[in-house]
Design a protein around this motif. Structure first.
Motif, PDB file in Angstrom:
ATOM      1  N   TRP A  87      64.656  31.681 128.940  1.00  0.00           N
ATOM      2  CA  TRP A  87      65.859  30.853 128.887  1.00  0.00           C
ATOM      3  C   TRP A  87      66.675  30.983 130.174  1.00  0.00           C
ATOM      4  N   GLN A  88      66.734  32.196 130.708  1.00  0.00           N
ATOM      5  CA  GLN A  88      67.462  32.387 131.970  1.00  0.00           C
ATOM      6  C   GLN A  88      66.804  31.618 133.112  1.00  0.00           C
ATOM      7  N   GLU A  89      65.472  31.640 133.171  1.00  0.00           N
ATOM      8  CA  GLU A  89      64.756  30.890 134.193  1.00  0.00           C
ATOM      9  C   GLU A  89      65.010  29.388 134.039  1.00  0.00           C
ATOM     10  N   LYS A  90      64.999  28.924 132.786  1.00  0.00           N
ATOM     11  CA  LYS A  90      65.237  27.502 132.543  1.00  0.00           C
ATOM     12  C   LYS A  90      66.665  27.124 132.911  1.00  0.00           C
ATOM     13  N   ALA A  91      67.623  28.024 132.613  1.00  0.00           N
ATOM     14  CA  ALA A  91      69.021  27.752 132.952  1.00  0.00           C
ATOM     15  C   ALA A  91      69.196  27.665 134.470  1.00  0.00           C
ATOM     16  N   GLN A  92      68.520  28.530 135.203  1.00  0.00           N
ATOM     17  CA  GLN A  92      68.612  28.477 136.652  1.00  0.00           C
ATOM     18  C   GLN A  92      67.983  27.203 137.206  1.00  0.00           C
ATOM     19  N   TRP A  93      66.915  26.755 136.571  1.00  0.00           N
ATOM     20  CA  TRP A  93      66.249  25.532 137.009  1.00  0.00           C
ATOM     21  C   TRP A  93      67.129  24.309 136.748  1.00  0.00           C
ATOM     22  N   LEU A  94      67.831  24.309 135.592  1.00  0.00           N
ATOM     23  CA  LEU A  94      68.695  23.183 135.260  1.00  0.00           C
ATOM     24  C   LEU A  94      69.982  23.201 136.062  1.00  0.00           C
ATOM     25  N   ASN A  95      70.458  24.381 136.390  1.00  0.00           N
ATOM     26  CA  ASN A  95      71.715  24.505 137.128  1.00  0.00           C
ATOM     27  C   ASN A  95      71.499  25.337 138.381  1.00  0.00           C
ATOM     28  N   PRO A  96      70.841  24.773 139.372  1.00  0.00           N
ATOM     29  CA  PRO A  96      70.572  25.546 140.600  1.00  0.00           C
ATOM     30  C   PRO A  96      71.882  25.837 141.355  1.00  0.00           C
ATOM     31  N   LYS A  97      71.915  26.973 141.967  1.00  0.00           N
ATOM     32  CA  LYS A  97      73.099  27.345 142.739  1.00  0.00           C
ATOM     33  C   LYS A  97      73.103  26.591 144.082  1.00  0.00           C
ATOM     34  N   ARG A  98      74.260  26.097 144.443  1.00  0.00           N
ATOM     35  CA  ARG A  98      74.405  25.340 145.699  1.00  0.00           C
ATOM     36  C   ARG A  98      75.002  26.230 146.788  1.00  0.00           C
TER      37      ARG A  98
END
Length: 321
Positions: A310-321
């Motif tokens: 879930w953490q990996e998916k969250a990072q993929w959906l909300n990438p840091k800019r």
């Protein structure tokens, strides 16, 4: 999910044991009375009271085993709808018949001198007692989901074990009442020895037959007794201490001390026999039921893996800019 009950509890085993022991003990003394043995006038009243008390206590255990104790009487509402209902009717007939029969041996009872009536009650009680002992084997044999009980010899094995425990219980009562040196006690002793020989052959023979059965559930159940988790209870409790040792004591010794020990061992073996034969019946597994349950460690690892995913998916959906 609620865990399925793998084995029957101990209460049905005790009920089957008490019912068979008391009923077969009663059959022996009632036949003794019908053939005209004089000792029946001295022992049958008390032996019948013991058989009555044992059957009543066994019926109480059966009632406790029922899920809804207040609805236990409903099993009699349709007496021929199932083997259990038929057995309940037999129990309801057997217990009062045994009690009425016992009253004929006490002189203060008004009808004690009616010999013809006593014979009628004895015959009816013997028939009912025999059916009462037979029905547990028939009932278990109707459980098609448990192959270990479906052998054609189950009823015979139950009858032989019940007769052995009944004869041993009768020997104990004869010893307590002071009839150790009576010729009738010698007859019952020889009867018990013969029944133990039959039990020594039939009980392991039945298990071996189920071990060679075509049914997978029957083979698995037999393996539990032959070499599996219940093998110590079966071989030590039923075969060796419950059959072979008391048989040798019966044949080699004549003192009251050794005969009492032999009788107690047979009764203890009878309890082990009922417990083991109930526990050994492996039921047919439903589709997907044999899947092993996950341990707490496996659940924790799965939860950790899901959290990381879930953490990996969250990072993929909300990438840091």
């Amino acid at each position: 999910m609620e865990k399925q009950q793998e084995y029957w509890g101990s209460l049905p085993a005790w009920y089957f044991f008490l019912a068979a022991m008391g009923a077969m003990m009663f059959i022996i003394v009632a036949i003794t009375d019908l053939v005209g043995n004089e000792i029946s006038g001295q022992i049958n009243g008390w032996v019948s009271i013991v058989a009555f008390a044992v059957a009543g206590f066994g019926a109480l255990l059966l009632l406790i085993e029922l899920t809804h104790k207040s609805r236990g009487h409903l099993v009699n509402s349709r007496p021929f709808a199932s083997v259990m209902s038929f057995g309940s009717i037999l129990q309801s007939l057997y217990i009062p018949l045994v009690f009425v029969y016992a009253t004929f041996f006490f002189s203060f009872i008004p009808w004690a001198g009616f010999g013809w009536l006593k014979e009628i009650v004895a015959i009816l009680a013997i028939i009912t007692a025999f059916l009462y002992v037979s029905y547990p084997g028939i009932e278990l044999g109707e459980a098609k989901g448990r192959g270990f009980w479906n052998g054609s010899g189950l009823v015979s094995v139950f009858l032989i074990n019940g007769a052995a425990t009944g004869a041993s219980a009768l020997l104990l009562i004869l010893m307590i009442m002071g009839y150790a040196d009576n010729s009738y006690t010698a007859i019952i002793r020889r009867l018990a020895a013969g029944l133990l020989i039959a039990q020594l052959i039939t009980v392991p023979g039945y298990v071996l037959g189920m071990k060679l059965s075509a049914s997978e559930e029957a083979r698995r159940g037999a393996e539990k007794l032959w070499t599996g988790e219940f093998s110590h209870s079966f071989w030590v409790g039923v075969v060796i201490l419950g059959t072979l040792v008391p048989l040798l004591l019966n044949l080699l010794f004549a003192s009251v001390y050794w005969l009492v020990i032999a009788a107690v061992l047979v009764l203890a073996g009878g309890v082990c026999f009922r417990l083991d034969f109930l526990r050994a019946a492996v039921r047919v597994a439903l589709p997907g039921e044999e899947r092993t349950e996950m341990s707490k460690k496996e659940i924790a690892q799965l939860a950790l893996s899901l959290e990381r995913r879930w953490q990996e998916k969250a990072q993929w959906l909300n990438p840091k800019r």
